[in-house]
Scaffold this motif. Structure first.
Motif, PDB file in Angstrom:
ATOM      1  N   ALA A  95      62.732  33.891  51.504  1.00 20.62           N
ATOM      2  CA  ALA A  95      62.976  35.200  51.313  1.00 20.62           C
ATOM      3  C   ALA A  95      61.806  35.885  51.856  1.00 20.62           C
ATOM      4  O   ALA A  95      62.346  37.064  52.484  1.00 20.62           O
ATOM      5  N   ARG A  96      60.879  35.627  52.106  1.00 19.08           N
ATOM      6  CA  ARG A  96      59.854  36.369  52.691  1.00 19.08           C
ATOM      7  C   ARG A  96      60.122  36.414  54.005  1.00 19.08           C
ATOM      8  O   ARG A  96      59.756  37.497  54.862  1.00 19.08           O
ATOM      9  N   LEU A 127      53.212  41.406  53.369  1.00 20.23           N
ATOM     10  CA  LEU A 127      54.514  40.631  52.904  1.00 20.23           C
ATOM     11  C   LEU A 127      54.558  38.987  53.355  1.00 20.23           C
ATOM     12  O   LEU A 127      54.952  38.427  52.628  1.00 20.23           O
ATOM     13  N   ALA A 128      53.938  38.933  54.469  1.00 18.10           N
ATOM     14  CA  ALA A 128      53.573  37.582  55.014  1.00 18.10           C
ATOM     15  C   ALA A 128      52.844  36.658  53.922  1.00 18.10           C
ATOM     16  O   ALA A 128      52.797  35.607  53.927  1.00 18.10           O
ATOM     17  N   LEU A 163      64.888  44.623  50.057  1.00 19.50           N
ATOM     18  CA  LEU A 163      63.507  44.010  49.950  1.00 19.50           C
ATOM     19  C   LEU A 163      63.590  43.582  48.392  1.00 19.50           C
ATOM     20  O   LEU A 163      63.189  42.640  48.220  1.00 19.50           O
ATOM     21  N   GLY A 164      63.914  44.535  47.569  1.00 16.90           N
ATOM     22  CA  GLY A 164      63.972  44.351  46.078  1.00 16.90           C
ATOM     23  C   GLY A 164      64.877  43.049  45.891  1.00 16.90           C
ATOM     24  O   GLY A 164      64.575  42.365  45.035  1.00 16.90           O
ATOM     25  N   ALA A 165      66.026  43.192  46.378  1.00 15.66           N
ATOM     26  CA  ALA A 165      67.164  42.153  46.160  1.00 15.66           C
ATOM     27  C   ALA A 165      66.616  40.805  46.770  1.00 15.66           C
ATOM     28  O   ALA A 165      66.839  39.718  46.036  1.00 15.66           O
ATOM     29  N   GLY A 196      65.536  36.770  45.103  1.00 15.24           N
ATOM     30  CA  GLY A 196      66.057  35.766  45.551  1.00 15.24           C
ATOM     31  C   GLY A 196      67.690  35.969  45.836  1.00 15.24           C
ATOM     32  O   GLY A 196      68.529  34.951  45.930  1.00 15.24           O
ATOM     33  N   CYS A 197      68.224  36.987  45.992  1.00 15.16           N
ATOM     34  CA  CYS A 197      69.667  37.352  46.151  1.00 15.16           C
ATOM     35  C   CYS A 197      70.087  36.844  47.603  1.00 15.16           C
ATOM     36  O   CYS A 197      69.617  37.449  48.330  1.00 15.16           O
TER      37      CYS A 197
END
Length: 301
Positions: free
Chosen positions: A142-143, A131-132, A197-199, A203-204
């Motif tokens: 977001a990350r 993820l990082a 995570l999908g959202a 960028g939600c």
């Protein structure tokens, strides 16, 4: 009344599961890279089958918000790797003491307890590294939010806390609320994180939409566990890929043992209805999420 859903994933979601498999194979260390035994144990734990529900939830949430699948590969891999690590540790003799997972001997049976513990530790670390270091164009804000969400799902108010509740509940008579709290932590936290995570990758930052997705994830997570408890009674080990009847034999609290089998089925219907209501604003764009909600309650393994 909810129409009878299919008991298997539709072809387009199976294709997405295959995409997740390919991404996982690339993300994991090579099996011949030193330390060889550790890397082989890690790959064995992750690549040995599985429904890939959590990666699919990442893809489905991102799809509902219009993001390309390529930007979702990293969070999809991260949640599945965390899930695999949790299974390796849950199966250990000090925890659930299971010898069968996904139709194969569990990691500690094949590689020994010490190597299985190390494999789980290394998998957890790898998930956060993925993820990082994501290079798919997801911004740093977001990350960081994704790292925070995944970390919360793993900790004392997530899977670790749920396992602690589970260990202390053996042989005890829990209330329905206590059972649902335990599974909201142990199973539901990572499922909710998968949707989030999908959202976040998309960028939600809309609090109402994130709240609806969290409600959806909560309902699907509980539905998944209720179905697991039913399968522990009705399923066959050769089909469900793990030891059938083990929860009953270990005197673990389950939904059927507390409220009965038929009320458990009714609870499943109610959870799926709630999940579908939560994502209603997305219409056709939320159909992948809807299909996964139905599948969580009808799957045969």
């Amino acid at each position: 009344m909810i129409p009878p859903p299919p008991t298997d994933l539709p072809a387009h979601l199976k294709a997405l599961a295959g995409r997740a498999d390919d991404a996982l194979a690339r993300a994991l260390p090579g099996e011949n890279d030193p330390p060889v035994e550790l890397h082989r144990a890690m790959r064995y734990a992750v690549l040995g089958g599985g429904k890939r529900i959590r990666p699919l939830l990442v893809y489905a949430a991102g799809h509902a918000l219009g993001i390309d699948d390529a930007r979702l590969d990293a969070p999809a891999c991260a949640v599945e790797i965390i899930h695999a690590y949790s299974l390796v540790h849950d199966d250990l003799p000090a925890m659930d003491d299971d010898a069968l997972r996904r139709g194969r001997p569990t990691c500690h049976i094949v590689f020994g307890e010490a190597m299985a513990i190390l494999a789980g530790d290394a998998l957890q670390a790898l998930a956060f590294e993925i993820l990082a270091h994501d290079e798919a164009g997801i911004d740093a804000h977001a990350r960081i939010a994704m790292l925070r969400a995944l970390g919360a799902a793993c900790g004392a108010e997530g899977m670790a806390g749920g396992q602690a509740f589970d260990l202390s509940a053996v042989g005890k008579r829990l209330t329905l609320a206590e059972l649902e709290r335990m599974h909201a932590y142990k199973t539901g936290a990572l499922i909710r994180a998968s949707v989030k995570l999908g959202a976040l990758a998309a960028g939600c930052r809309d609090d109402d939409l994130l709240s609806r997705l969290d409600r959806y994830g909560h309902a699907v997570g509980l539905a998944f566990q209720v179905r697991d408890d039913i399968l522990d009674i009705e399923g066959e080990s050769s089909v469900i890929g793990k030891t059938a009847g083990k929860d009953a034999a270990a005197d673990k609290p389950t939904f059927p043992s507390i409220i009965g089998l038929e009320p458990s089925r009714a609870r499943l219907d109610a959870l799926v209805a709630d999940a579908l209501d939560a994502i209603a604003p997305w219409g056709e764009r939320g159909e992948w999420l809807a299909e996964l909600a139905r599948y969580s309650a009808t799957r045969g393994h």
